[in-house]
Design an enzyme around this catalytic site. Structure first.
Site: not given
Length: 762
Positions: A84, A95, A97, A150, A211, A220
């Site tokens: 995202s 978060d 990624d 992450d 979303k 989701y």
């Protein structure tokens, strides 16, 4: 395999579409889906600090391995983002990624998960550090300055990684393993999506909207079998391709229109599947039999093309299609000015949608252990859904809900997940057929218990709860809102009562029993978890040929208890009868009392006592389960030992036996195999409260008594009864059961009397 990139419509927006788009943007801003400028700047700072850490880490390893000073100076690692954040649709608190790409001599197993892990653990700004090396895509999770990260790692076949590395080129895939390919896929897919959509800003607004909608409607979550961020991004990108000139309000409406009518498992693809000569497997159901089993294929656009939604099951696909239909209906009303955007985002009332649920309770000693334990259990919940579908041949459908819940009045570390259960519509089920998923739950529990980082205090329980037994803390207001009363005629009300009490119409007699496995936990102390009895579906009484009584008491339940913990669980046979709960004072003797024999037709008998915590007074109470015996019942003594002891004392006298009384009784109990004949309760529809036909249950009980008397294993006798399916008269069999018990008792009495006579004669 190719896909058509021809648009469905090239039409642009009219004034009404522009107005609805402005209203949609206003709604998204007011919903708090955009982060502030300060938050965005903070994320950039965190990524800059993390980039410096990984660069220093690679230089340190290069120096330790004896490379030249020039190599140490040129040693480099590059940080990429995906998900995202890369697509530009992240919200506050989301978060980041990230992917770290390093040189070929820095590996994942030791250098990343050991050396870098140690560096991060010593960094003051890093908290909640959790390595997951065995995941499908190995990842290290942590928080940096409070922002969730992450972090993946990929080692490419380069001695020096250039700062301007383009990972979208296939050359980065040379001489790497599949785990590294999966780590690179996220970034490569995000870049391809942004290249393939006709208008990035319209794509971002539409994706942000959908979303949010998916989270509100409970669909989701990739880990529980629904769709995750990349799946929704690919679906929205495809709609953008089909309507290249549409604005977000049009794209949202077209999204639901397209995927309500989509013929799954037809794959969703943004471009043709590429087949390079690097040898990595790509999604192709023509060549790979496993790919043919995918229910909702959504194909990634970067090589190697894979199905990003392989977690979807038949049950979760059904739920998503229903939600697509809901969204399509609301969007049609919005276009007709009959509804506004807030109606589209109404939360799904999950706890009013089903009559039966599975509750999965997760408990640990502290918050850190709970985080690890919950992550493991949550990653396996999809397997429970698949196993239930498998073992019931798709007749029992599951709706796993992604949200987790916690009881604020409990002080120990815990959380709960829920699954809705329903029979598949249109499937004919034979009369008396039961959904017994105890074995399925045991198999799931066994797999959960294989967690390699298990610690004492990590416990799991799966319990069946009915809709009215759902705990109050799952509701937003902390209590269940009253359901509106509807006026129905007597026939409709009787049908509703039958369904509410665990019986589904559909057989010639209009009743099908449902027997579900259950196991539960509750805590009697603030931070100590104990097991609690859970309640199986209610089986309403029907008219009995002997009693003539009819009862649809909604509080009566068929009791089944399956306890579970991390070291393995134990299973008790279901206690037959309709059960109601009555609180009593906590006592250790309550659970140790044996069942006494009572005459047939007696009102009630204590079946089991299970401890539960009173969170308001913080004192442990016992819930005694009382069985209502208004229907005819056959009662056999709990153990032959109690009957033998009582009769011997009356006929022979305790003094005649001297000190051998207990020894003789123990010998007799051992010889008889300690046969336990529980109370068997029958309804008038030929199905006992334990889920079997009454004739079959009596056959099994007689076989158990006779085989135990002859020294034969009782399990074999049960299989024999099931195999032959005898159907004698219930009244005759009732007498036979009593005669078998009396025969065994008097055989023992006769032997005892002869022995006493010999002692007296001597």
């Amino acid at each position: 395999m190719t896909t058509s990139n021809k648009p469905i419509s090239l039409a642009g927006p009219v004034d009404a579409d522009v107005l609805r788009t402005a209203q949609l943007n206003k709604f998204l801003v007011e919903a708090g889906l955009y982060e502030t400028v300060e938050e965005s700047a903070r994320r950039e700072e965190v990524l800059g600090e993390l980039d410096k850490i990984v660069k220093d880490w690679v230089k340190q390893l290069t120096s330790q391995r004896g490379y030249t000073d020039q190599m140490v100076e040129e040693a480099n690692a590059v940080l990429f983002t995906f998900g995202s954040y890369r697509l530009g649709v992240h919200g506050p608190g989301a978060d980041i990624d990230t992917l770290c790409v390093g040189p070929s001599y820095v590996n994942r197993e030791e250098d990343f998960f050991i050396v870098l892990h140690e560096i991060l653990s010593q960094t003051e700004e890093v908290t909640h550090l959790q390595p997951v090396p065995d995941a499908h895509v190995p990842v290290m999770k942590f928080k940096f300055h409070g922002i969730s990260i992450d972090l993946l790692y990929a080692s490419v076949s380069l001695l020096v990684v250039p700062s301007d590395l383009d990972i979208s080129q296939e050359s980065v895939l040379y001489e790497i393993d599949e785990a590294t390919v999966r780590s690179l896929t996220g970034c490569r897919v995000a870049d391809q999506i942004l290249r393939l959509v006709p208008n990035i800003e319209n794509f971002r607004t539409t994706l942000r909207c959908l979303k949010h909608w998916a989270k509100r409607r409970g669909v989701y979550s990739n880990v529980t079998g629904f769709l995750g961020g990349v799946n929704w991004a690919l679906l929205v990108a495809r709609v953008c391709q089909l309507y290249p000139n549409a604005v977000p309000s049009m794209l949202v409406s077209r999204f639901f229109r397209v995927f309500t009518q989509w013929h799954w498992p037809t794959p969703v693809m943004l471009c043709a599947i590429e087949e390079e000569e690097l040898g990595f497997p790509v999604w192709d159901p023509r060549k790979n039999p496993r790919d043919r089993t995918h229910h909702m294929p959504i194909i990634t656009p970067a090589y190697p093309c894979m199905n990003s939604s392989y977690n979807v099951s038949t049950s979760t696909l059904r739920v998503m299609i229903e939600q697509f239909q809901f969204g399509n209906k609301i969007c049609q009303e919005i276009e007709l000015n009959k509804a506004n955007w807030s109606a589209l985002f109404e939360p799904f009332n999950f706890f009013e949608a089903y009559k039966n649920y599975l509750q999965v309770d997760i408990i640990a000693e502290d918050d850190e252990d709970l985080r690890l334990w919950k992550g493991w259990v949550e990653s396996r919940l999809r397997q429970l859904t698949l196993k239930i579908e498998r073992d019931t041949y798709g007749k029992l459908q599951c709706h796993p809900y992604p949200s987790e819940y916690a009881d604020p009045s409990r002080q120990c570390a815990h959380c709960s997940f829920f699954m809705g259960l329903s029979r598949k519509e249109g499937v004919k089920i034979q009369e008396g057929q039961a959904f017994d998923i105890r074995g399925t739950v045991d198999e799931f529990r066994h797999e959960i218990n294989m967690y390699m980082f298990w610690k004492p205090g990590m416990e799991l329980a799966v319990s069946h709860v009915r809709r009215k037994e759902i705990p109050a803390y799952v509701f937003p207001e902390g209590y269940r809102r009253p359901r509106p009363q509807r006026h129905v005629n007597h026939h409709q009300q009787s049908d509703k009562n039958a369904t509410e009490n665990g019986t589904l119409t559909g057989s010639p007699d209009g009743q099908l029993k449902r027997k579900l496995a259950s196991a539960g936990v509750d805590d009697t102390e603030p931070c100590r978890s104990v097991k609690r009895a859970s309640v199986s579906p209610v089986h309403p009484k029907t008219s009995s040929p002997l009693s003539g009584n009819v009862s649809d008491d909604p509080t009566s339940n068929n009791q089944t208890k399956v306890t579970s913990n991390a070291s393995g669980g134990s299973q008790n046979s279901p206690s037959s009868g309709n059960v109601e709960q009555a609180k009593c004072s906590s006592s250790s003797q309550a659970s140790e009392k044996s069942l006494d024999s009572i005459p047939s037709g007696s009102k009630c008998v204590k079946v089991e006592a299970a401890c539960s915590g009173d969170v308001t007074s913080k004192q442990a109470n016992c819930i005694s389960h009382v069985s209502d015996s208004t229907a005819p019942a056959v009662v056999v003594s709990t153990t032959l030992k109690r009957v033998a002891e009582k009769v011997v004392l009356e006929l022979v006298g305790s003094e005649s036996l001297g000190g051998n009384n207990a020894d003789l009784l123990q010998i007799t109990e051992k010889d008889m195999g300690n046969v336990l004949a529980e109370k068997v309760h029958f309804g008038g529809n030929g199905v006992s409260q334990s889920g079997l036909h009454e004739e079959l249950e009596l056959n099994i009980l007689i076989e158990v008594l006779s085989k135990a008397h002859a020294g034969v294993n009782s399990d074999g006798s049960k299989k024999l009864a099931l195999r032959h399916g005898l159907k004698p008269n219930p009244c005759t069999l009732s007498i036979a059961v009593v005669l078998f018990s009396l025969y065994s008792t008097f055989r023992y009495l006769f032997a005892t009397f002869c022995r006493v006579s010999l002692i007296s004669t001597a």
